[in-house]
Design a protein around this motif. Structure first.
Motif, PDB file in Angstrom:
ATOM      1  N   VAL A  58      13.766  25.407  67.781  1.00 15.14           N
ATOM      2  CA  VAL A  58      14.771  24.387  68.136  1.00 15.14           C
ATOM      3  C   VAL A  58      14.630  24.047  69.621  1.00 15.14           C
ATOM      4  CG1 VAL A  58      17.257  24.015  68.453  1.00 15.14           C
ATOM      5  CG2 VAL A  58      16.405  24.932  66.299  1.00 15.14           C
ATOM      6  N   GLY A  59      14.447  25.046  70.449  1.00 16.02           N
ATOM      7  CA  GLY A  59      14.301  24.832  71.897  1.00 16.02           C
ATOM      8  C   GLY A  59      13.085  23.973  72.218  1.00 16.02           C
ATOM      9  N   LEU A  60      11.958  24.298  71.574  1.00 13.04           N
ATOM     10  CA  LEU A  60      10.730  23.537  71.821  1.00 13.04           C
ATOM     11  C   LEU A  60      10.899  22.081  71.413  1.00 13.04           C
ATOM     12  CD1 LEU A  60       7.711  25.770  70.752  1.00 13.04           C
ATOM     13  CD2 LEU A  60       8.049  24.612  72.942  1.00 13.04           C
ATOM     14  N   ALA A  61      11.480  21.871  70.223  1.00 16.05           N
ATOM     15  CA  ALA A  61      11.691  20.498  69.742  1.00 16.05           C
ATOM     16  C   ALA A  61      12.613  19.747  70.695  1.00 16.05           C
ATOM     17  CB  ALA A  61      12.289  20.525  68.338  1.00 16.05           C
ATOM     18  N   ALA A  62      13.665  20.424  71.157  1.00 17.88           N
ATOM     19  CA  ALA A  62      14.660  19.766  72.007  1.00 17.88           C
ATOM     20  C   ALA A  62      14.062  19.369  73.354  1.00 17.88           C
ATOM     21  CB  ALA A  62      15.867  20.680  72.204  1.00 17.88           C
ATOM     22  N   VAL A  63      13.250  20.242  73.944  1.00 14.85           N
ATOM     23  CA  VAL A  63      12.710  19.939  75.271  1.00 14.85           C
ATOM     24  C   VAL A  63      11.791  18.711  75.204  1.00 14.85           C
ATOM     25  CG1 VAL A  63      10.625  21.421  75.336  1.00 14.85           C
ATOM     26  CG2 VAL A  63      11.942  21.057  77.412  1.00 14.85           C
ATOM     27  N   VAL A  91      21.948  12.387  78.172  1.00 15.42           N
ATOM     28  CA  VAL A  91      22.951  13.386  77.787  1.00 15.42           C
ATOM     29  C   VAL A  91      23.826  12.877  76.634  1.00 15.42           C
ATOM     30  CG1 VAL A  91      24.801  12.784  79.440  1.00 15.42           C
ATOM     31  CG2 VAL A  91      24.528  15.140  78.665  1.00 15.42           C
ATOM     32  N   LEU A  92      24.113  11.567  76.624  1.00 10.90           N
ATOM     33  CA  LEU A  92      24.916  11.001  75.540  1.00 10.90           C
ATOM     34  C   LEU A  92      24.150  11.062  74.217  1.00 10.90           C
ATOM     35  CD1 LEU A  92      27.669   9.334  75.176  1.00 10.90           C
ATOM     36  CD2 LEU A  92      26.141   7.380  74.929  1.00 10.90           C
ATOM     37  N   GLY A  93      22.899  10.623  74.269  1.00  6.70           N
ATOM     38  CA  GLY A  93      22.071  10.596  73.046  1.00  6.70           C
ATOM     39  C   GLY A  93      21.857  11.983  72.481  1.00  6.70           C
ATOM     40  N   ILE A  94      21.607  12.928  73.382  1.00  8.60           N
ATOM     41  CA  ILE A  94      21.336  14.285  72.887  1.00  8.60           C
ATOM     42  C   ILE A  94      22.603  14.953  72.368  1.00  8.60           C
ATOM     43  CG2 ILE A  94      20.731  16.624  73.661  1.00  8.60           C
ATOM     44  CD1 ILE A  94      18.394  15.367  75.129  1.00  8.60           C
ATOM     45  N   SER A  95      23.693  14.860  73.091  1.00  5.86           N
ATOM     46  CA  SER A  95      24.888  15.604  72.665  1.00  5.86           C
ATOM     47  C   SER A  95      25.546  14.988  71.431  1.00  5.86           C
ATOM     48  CB  SER A  95      25.899  15.700  73.811  1.00  5.86           C
ATOM     49  OG  SER A  95      26.275  14.401  74.219  1.00  5.86           O
ATOM     50  N   GLY A  99      20.626  16.237  69.487  1.00  3.97           N
ATOM     51  CA  GLY A  99      20.714  17.711  69.475  1.00  3.97           C
ATOM     52  C   GLY A  99      20.986  18.224  68.069  1.00  3.97           C
ATOM     53  N   ALA A 100      21.994  17.628  67.433  1.00  2.43           N
ATOM     54  CA  ALA A 100      22.368  18.061  66.078  1.00  2.43           C
ATOM     55  C   ALA A 100      21.307  17.665  65.057  1.00  2.43           C
ATOM     56  CB  ALA A 100      23.720  17.452  65.707  1.00  2.43           C
ATOM     57  N   ALA A 161      20.309  23.475  71.913  1.00  2.87           N
ATOM     58  CA  ALA A 161      19.430  22.302  71.853  1.00  2.87           C
ATOM     59  C   ALA A 161      19.907  21.228  72.832  1.00  2.87           C
ATOM     60  CB  ALA A 161      19.404  21.743  70.434  1.00  2.87           C
ATOM     61  N   ASN A 162      21.220  21.047  72.956  1.00  5.91           N
ATOM     62  CA  ASN A 162      21.761  20.056  73.890  1.00  5.91           C
ATOM     63  C   ASN A 162      21.351  20.393  75.323  1.00  5.91           C
ATOM     64  OD1 ASN A 162      23.007  18.786  71.778  1.00  5.91           O
ATOM     65  ND2 ASN A 162      25.061  19.546  72.227  1.00  5.91           N
ATOM     66  N   ILE A 163      21.544  21.650  75.691  1.00  4.46           N
ATOM     67  CA  ILE A 163      21.230  22.064  77.073  1.00  4.46           C
ATOM     68  C   ILE A 163      19.724  21.940  77.341  1.00  4.46           C
ATOM     69  CG2 ILE A 163      21.213  24.054  78.648  1.00  4.46           C
ATOM     70  CD1 ILE A 163      23.841  24.948  77.129  1.00  4.46           C
ATOM     71  N   ILE A 164      18.919  22.433  76.391  1.00  2.56           N
ATOM     72  CA  ILE A 164      17.458  22.398  76.587  1.00  2.56           C
ATOM     73  C   ILE A 164      16.947  20.960  76.566  1.00  2.56           C
ATOM     74  CG2 ILE A 164      15.243  23.125  75.593  1.00  2.56           C
ATOM     75  CD1 ILE A 164      16.758  25.646  74.553  1.00  2.56           C
TER      76      ILE A 164
END
Lengths: 260, 254
Positions: A58-63, A91-95, A99-100, A161-164
């Motif tokens: 999840v972290g790799l995909a998110a970054v 940040v808007l798009g990811i959160s 992210g989800a 995922a949001n943070i990364i």
């Protein structure tokens, strides 16, 4: 020659029957999850498998998604002289969305298919029959722990995922696009609201339910043999991914409607 | 309660157009060991799964200790299963659990026994099937097929059931290991005083563990008699089957 109307009718009836079976199955899993007896050891084991072991993927995909998003927003925004909004839109798009969705899609592959394959293998090696003869309900011992674990860990994974993801955007923006690090982070923190985070977390809970129930359902229905187990894993992954995307749209529409 | 411990009455089961059971009538008395023989696809496993409640019959009734358990669910089914043990053809050990956790599964997860006590009882039971405590901490994948059958046997007897089902207990084992498993089955069933229903097409196994033998053919019991009489039953189907001849009224399943 087959009547085309008959064919359409048969497919439609089959689809509704499948939806009905899935709904009944999901209802039974939910009842097993909210009524005793609970298998605490199994729930913890599943939380580690579903939550902790999914963190790297999840972290790799998110970054990478965060980084690509920042680049594209910069490219599009610069056409209107709006490139300073990169941190806000990232940040808007990811959160609220990515992210989800990314977490849901990665877990549809890693977790839902894994659950279907594991339970399917248990089905074809008679382990599920053995469980029933030992007076342990498969709904309580196998399915409810996976359901509870997914509901509990998906929001945590989405937060990660949001943070990364935001950090991915920050990396590209600061080291590739010339943004000032402090300004970028301040814009990000100032722009994000509690509701934006809440939207992602609500989606995460629903996606956790979809991923775990779909895996358990397809595994439970698995037919004999390696082909049957493989088919269960594939159906579970595809089904979970499609439902994650469909319910993401439904929830996004609902949240916009209610102003969340 | 007097009467048979297990009674199947007119059991019928079909899968689509394929009629597997066509009216099976069978009784098993307390302490009796009955072996059901029959060729591949004759419906032996389906009959066993119906008797255990893992499958629902289309018609007919199943009585356990006088109670009609044909469509039993919830508590009624749990009460029945608490008195029944089952050794599956594949062993069906849970591969995510150690050997002792498999053996003690019912104690821990259904009867609420503390893990420490359950482990002690599991190791005691493993000794009864000639497995040392060194095996207890291994996983099923780390032991041989014969040992897996013994572990499965230990799991089926740990709660001292009144009735034990054995599904092809010697399939896939070499003759010496198969004979050792047969000896253990006879010993365990006698020491518990339990009734046993075994299904097999291994005649050496059937003669060794049975008080009586019944033959299932085309979904019906076509013969039943003392184990000692099976080689001279006077029934053409049974004779062909027990002597393993391709010629006769039964068509080979190829």
């Amino acid at each position: 020659m087959a009547n085309p109307l008959q064919l359409v009718g048969r497919i439609t009836l089959g689809l509704f029957a499948d939806i009905g079976r899935l709904a009944v199955f999901a209802g039974r899993v939910k009842i097993a999850a909210i009524t005793p007896r609970w298998y605490g050891g199994e729930i913890l084991r599943q939380m580690v498998r579903i939550g902790f072991y999914s963190l790297p993927v999840v972290g790799l995909a998110a970054v990478f998604i965060g980084a690509a998003l920042a680049l594209n927003i910069y490219e599009g925004g610069s056409r209107y002289g709006a490139e300073q909004f990169v941190p806000n839109i990232v940040v808007l798009g990811i959160s609220r969305e990515l992210g989800a969705v990314i977490t849901g899609l990665m877990l549809a592959g890693r977790v839902s298919a894994g659950i279907a394959a594991e339970i399917g293998a248990m089905r074809v090696t008679e382990q599920i029959d053995a469980l029933e003869t030992l007076s342990a309900s498969r709904y309580r011992y196998l399915y409810a722990p996976r359901f509870i674990a997914a509901l509990a860990t998906l929001p945590l994974l989405v937060m990660a995922a949001n943070i990364i993801g935001v950090m991915g955007g920050w990396l590209v923006s600061v080291y590739g696009l010339g943004f000032d690090s402090t300004v970028y982070l301040r814009n990000t923190v100032d722009f994000i609201t509690r509701d934006d985070i809440l939207v992602g977390l609500i989606k995460a809970v629903l996606f956790g339910g979809i991923i775990s129930v779909m895996g358990c359902y397809q595994g439970d229905r698995s037919q004999a043999g390696a082909t049957g187990v493989g088919r269960a894993a594939t159906l579970s992954m595809v089904g979970a991914a499609v439902l994650v995307l469909a319910f993401n749209y439904v929830l996004s529409t609902l949240f916009v409607e209610i102003g969340l | 309660m007097s009467g048979p411990l297990l009674k199947l009455e007119g059991l019928e089961k079909a899968f689509g157009a394929k009629q597997v059971l066509r009216g099976v009538d069978l009784e098993v008395a307390r302490g009796q060991s009955l072996v059901v023989i029959g060729g591949s696809g004759s419906g032996k496993s389906v009959m066993l799964k119906n008797a255990l409640g893992l499958m629902m019959p289309d018609r007919g009734r199943i009585f356990f200790d006088g109670e009609d358990v044909t469509n039993a669910t919830g508590k009624a089914r749990e009460t029945m299963r608490a008195r029944v043990g089952m050794l599956f053809q594949s062993g069906a050990l849970f591969d995510s659990l150690t050997v002792w956790e498999n053996v003690a599964f019912r104690l821990i997860n259904s009867e609420g026994t503390r893990r420490k006590d359950a482990k002690e009882r599991a190791i005691e039971t493993l000794k009864k099937v000639r497995l040392g405590s060194d095996v207890a901490l291994l996983y099923p994948a780390e032991i041989s097929g014969g040992m897996q059958k013994r572990v499965s046997l230990a799991r089926s007897i740990i709660s001292k059931p009144d009735l034990i089902f054995f599904d092809e207990p010697t399939t896939g084992l070499d003759p010496i290991t198969a004979d050792a498993i047969n000896d253990l089955i006879v010993e365990m069933v006698r020491s518990l005083g339990a009734a046993a229903v075994s299904i097999t097409h291994d005649m050496a196994s059937a003669r060794k563990i049975a008080d009586e033998i019944a033959m299932l053919f085309e979904g019906r019991i076509i013969w039943r008699g003392k184990a000692a009489d099976v080689m001279n039953s006077g029934n053409a189907y049974v004779d062909q089957f027990v002597h393993g001849r391709a010629d006769g009224p039964i068509q080979p399943a190829i």
